[in-house]
Design a protein around this motif. Structure first.
Motif, short mmCIF file in Angstrom:
data_model
loop_
_atom_site.label_atom_id
_atom_site.label_comp_id
_atom_site.label_asym_id
_atom_site.label_seq_id
_atom_site.Cartn_x
_atom_site.Cartn_y
_atom_site.Cartn_z
N GLU A 9 0.60 -1.10 0.13
CA GLU A 9 0.38 -0.32 0.14
C GLU A 9 1.06 0.93 0.65
N THR A 10 1.76 1.31 0.71
CA THR A 10 3.13 2.53 0.96
C THR A 10 3.44 2.47 -0.70
N ARG A 11 4.01 1.51 -1.17
CA ARG A 11 4.11 1.53 -2.70
C ARG A 11 3.44 2.49 -3.83
N LEU A 12 2.10 2.37 -3.22
CA LEU A 12 0.63 3.28 -4.14
C LEU A 12 0.94 4.52 -4.34
N LEU A 13 1.32 4.91 -2.45
CA LEU A 13 0.85 6.31 -2.11
C LEU A 13 2.56 7.00 -2.01
N ALA A 14 3.93 5.83 -2.54
CA ALA A 14 4.75 6.90 -3.31
C ALA A 14 4.47 7.42 -4.21
N THR A 15 3.56 6.39 -5.28
CA THR A 15 3.65 7.20 -6.54
C THR A 15 2.81 8.05 -6.53
N TYR A 16 2.84 9.05 -5.58
CA TYR A 16 2.03 9.85 -5.65
C TYR A 16 2.71 11.18 -4.89
N ARG A 17 3.90 10.95 -4.69
CA ARG A 17 4.88 11.99 -3.98
C ARG A 17 5.12 13.31 -4.02
N ASP A 18 5.21 13.63 -5.63
CA ASP A 18 5.21 14.94 -5.82
C ASP A 18 4.07 15.89 -5.75
N SER A 19 3.04 14.96 -5.50
CA SER A 19 1.77 15.85 -5.48
C SER A 19 1.74 17.31 -4.97
N GLY A 20 2.40 17.54 -4.16
CA GLY A 20 2.39 18.96 -3.77
C GLY A 20 0.68 18.27 -2.81
N VAL A 21 0.36 17.64 -2.67
CA VAL A 21 -0.18 17.07 -1.43
C VAL A 21 -0.61 16.60 -0.57
N PRO A 22 -0.42 17.18 1.03
CA PRO A 22 -0.54 16.22 2.59
C PRO A 22 -1.23 14.36 1.72
N MET A 23 -0.31 13.79 2.18
CA MET A 23 -0.77 12.32 2.17
C MET A 23 -1.74 12.09 2.73
N GLN A 24 -2.54 12.71 3.52
CA GLN A 24 -3.38 12.97 4.83
C GLN A 24 -4.71 12.81 3.35
N ARG A 25 -4.79 13.56 2.58
CA ARG A 25 -5.85 13.56 2.09
C ARG A 25 -6.36 12.44 1.21
N LEU A 26 -5.49 11.80 0.98
CA LEU A 26 -5.77 9.66 0.73
C LEU A 26 -6.42 8.99 1.61
N ARG A 27 -6.63 9.56 3.25
CA ARG A 27 -6.80 8.48 4.13
C ARG A 27 -8.26 8.70 3.77
N PRO A 28 -9.22 9.02 3.87
CA PRO A 28 -10.66 8.59 3.34
C PRO A 28 -10.56 7.46 2.73
N VAL A 29 -10.39 8.10 1.39
CA VAL A 29 -10.80 7.11 -0.11
C VAL A 29 -10.00 5.44 0.81
N VAL A 30 -8.99 5.29 1.09
CA VAL A 30 -8.42 4.32 1.64
C VAL A 30 -9.26 3.33 2.94
N GLU A 31 -9.57 4.50 3.78
CA GLU A 31 -10.24 4.14 5.09
C GLU A 31 -12.21 3.51 3.92
N GLY A 32 -12.75 4.47 2.63
CA GLY A 32 -13.62 3.66 1.94
C GLY A 32 -13.32 1.99 1.52
N LEU A 33 -12.15 2.05 1.14
CA LEU A 33 -12.19 0.88 0.45
C LEU A 33 -12.08 -0.16 1.01
N ARG A 34 -11.23 0.13 2.44
CA ARG A 34 -11.02 -0.84 3.55
C ARG A 34 -12.65 -1.06 4.36
N GLN A 35 -13.38 0.06 3.99
CA GLN A 35 -15.04 -0.76 4.76
C GLN A 35 -15.47 -1.33 3.17
N THR A 36 -15.66 -0.91 2.46
CA THR A 36 -16.53 -1.50 1.82
C THR A 36 -16.04 -2.87 0.88
N LEU A 37 -15.03 -3.14 0.81
CA LEU A 37 -13.93 -4.36 0.66
C LEU A 37 -14.07 -5.14 1.64
N GLY A 38 -14.32 -4.51 2.94
CA GLY A 38 -13.65 -5.62 3.83
C GLY A 38 -13.16 -6.58 3.84
#
Length: 231
Positions: free
Chosen positions: A62-91
């Motif tokens: 999972e961290t490897r995928l996050l690393a591909t967005y490292r140069d976005s200029g946006v805090p990685m915390q912004r992806l947390r709701p998406v990861v959490e949503g996938l975790r809950q939806t996919l179980g």
């Protein structure tokens, strides 16, 4: 789905930083969260902070995928709701370390989670193409194409078995079952092969000594030459 494979302890945080070319301490912040200026930032990868210094295979993928967005200029915390949503939806505990978010049928799900999180364009996993068509981002396509997932007829159906940084058809792989997850070619670390060649040994001789093909040794050399590790 068996998740024991994804929960296998593999790396220290410093190793993840090195493998993914992240700044020191980055993997720890993304995986386990951190405090700064009196404020607590929850983890992006883990459900909650555990304080563990050991990174599991699922956490690494999972961290490897996050690393591909490292140069976005946006805090990685912004992806947390998406990861959490996938975790809950996919179980599943490690949704980004399973094949399900990367298949075409999941594009709408990921898109809707992004919309709910009001995710910036530079951080999106799914983007809109011409005519409003939804497609996976360049980063997601790179990760999907360089990850080997278990087949649907196996006991670990759909989970990430290993990472193939040069592509699935190439010899270099990171596999938690071999050499503690370090980059290797058929269990021979890529840095060992490269050091021998740099010391003056012919590539053909190195291949013969380790019962490898010439192409396999050349893949190891290319991987080390790129210096990109698993990114």
């Amino acid at each position: 789905m068996s998740i024991s494979y994804l929960e296998r302890p593999v790396y220290a945080f410093a190793q993840v930083d090195d493998l993914l070319r992240l700044g020191p301490g980055t993997a720890r912040r993304w995986v386990d969260g951190y405090r700064r200026g009196g404020r607590t930032y929850p983890p992006v990868v883990r459900e909650t902070s555990t304080g563990s210094d050991v990174v599991t295979w699922g956490e690494f993928v999972e961290t490897r995928l996050l690393a591909t967005y490292r140069d976005s200029g946006v805090p990685m915390q912004r992806l947390r709701p998406v990861v959490e949503g996938l975790r809950q939806t996919l179980g599943v505990r490690y949704p980004l370390a399973t094949v399900r978010p990367y298949v075409d049928e999941s594009r709408r799900l990921v898109h809707d989670l992004q919309e709910e999180a009001q995710l910036e364009d530079s951080m999106r996993l799914v983007v809109e193409a011409g005519g409003g068509q939804l497609v996976f981002s360049t980063q997601v396509r790179h990760v999907e194409r360089s990850t080997v997932f278990a087949t649907q007829d196996s006991s670990d159906a759909g989970i990430a078995l290993r990472v193939a940084p040069l592509g699935r058809e190439r010899a270099v792989a990171l596999d938690p079952r071999f050499k503690s997850g370090q980059p290797a070619v058929r269990s021979v670390p890529t840095d060992v092969l490269t050091e021998l060649v740099h010391a003056g040994e012919p590539v053909e001789w190195v291949a013969q000594q380790y019962d490898l093909t010439l192409e396999q040794v050349l893949d190891a050399l290319e991987y080390e030459r790129r210096g990109q590790q698993a990114a």
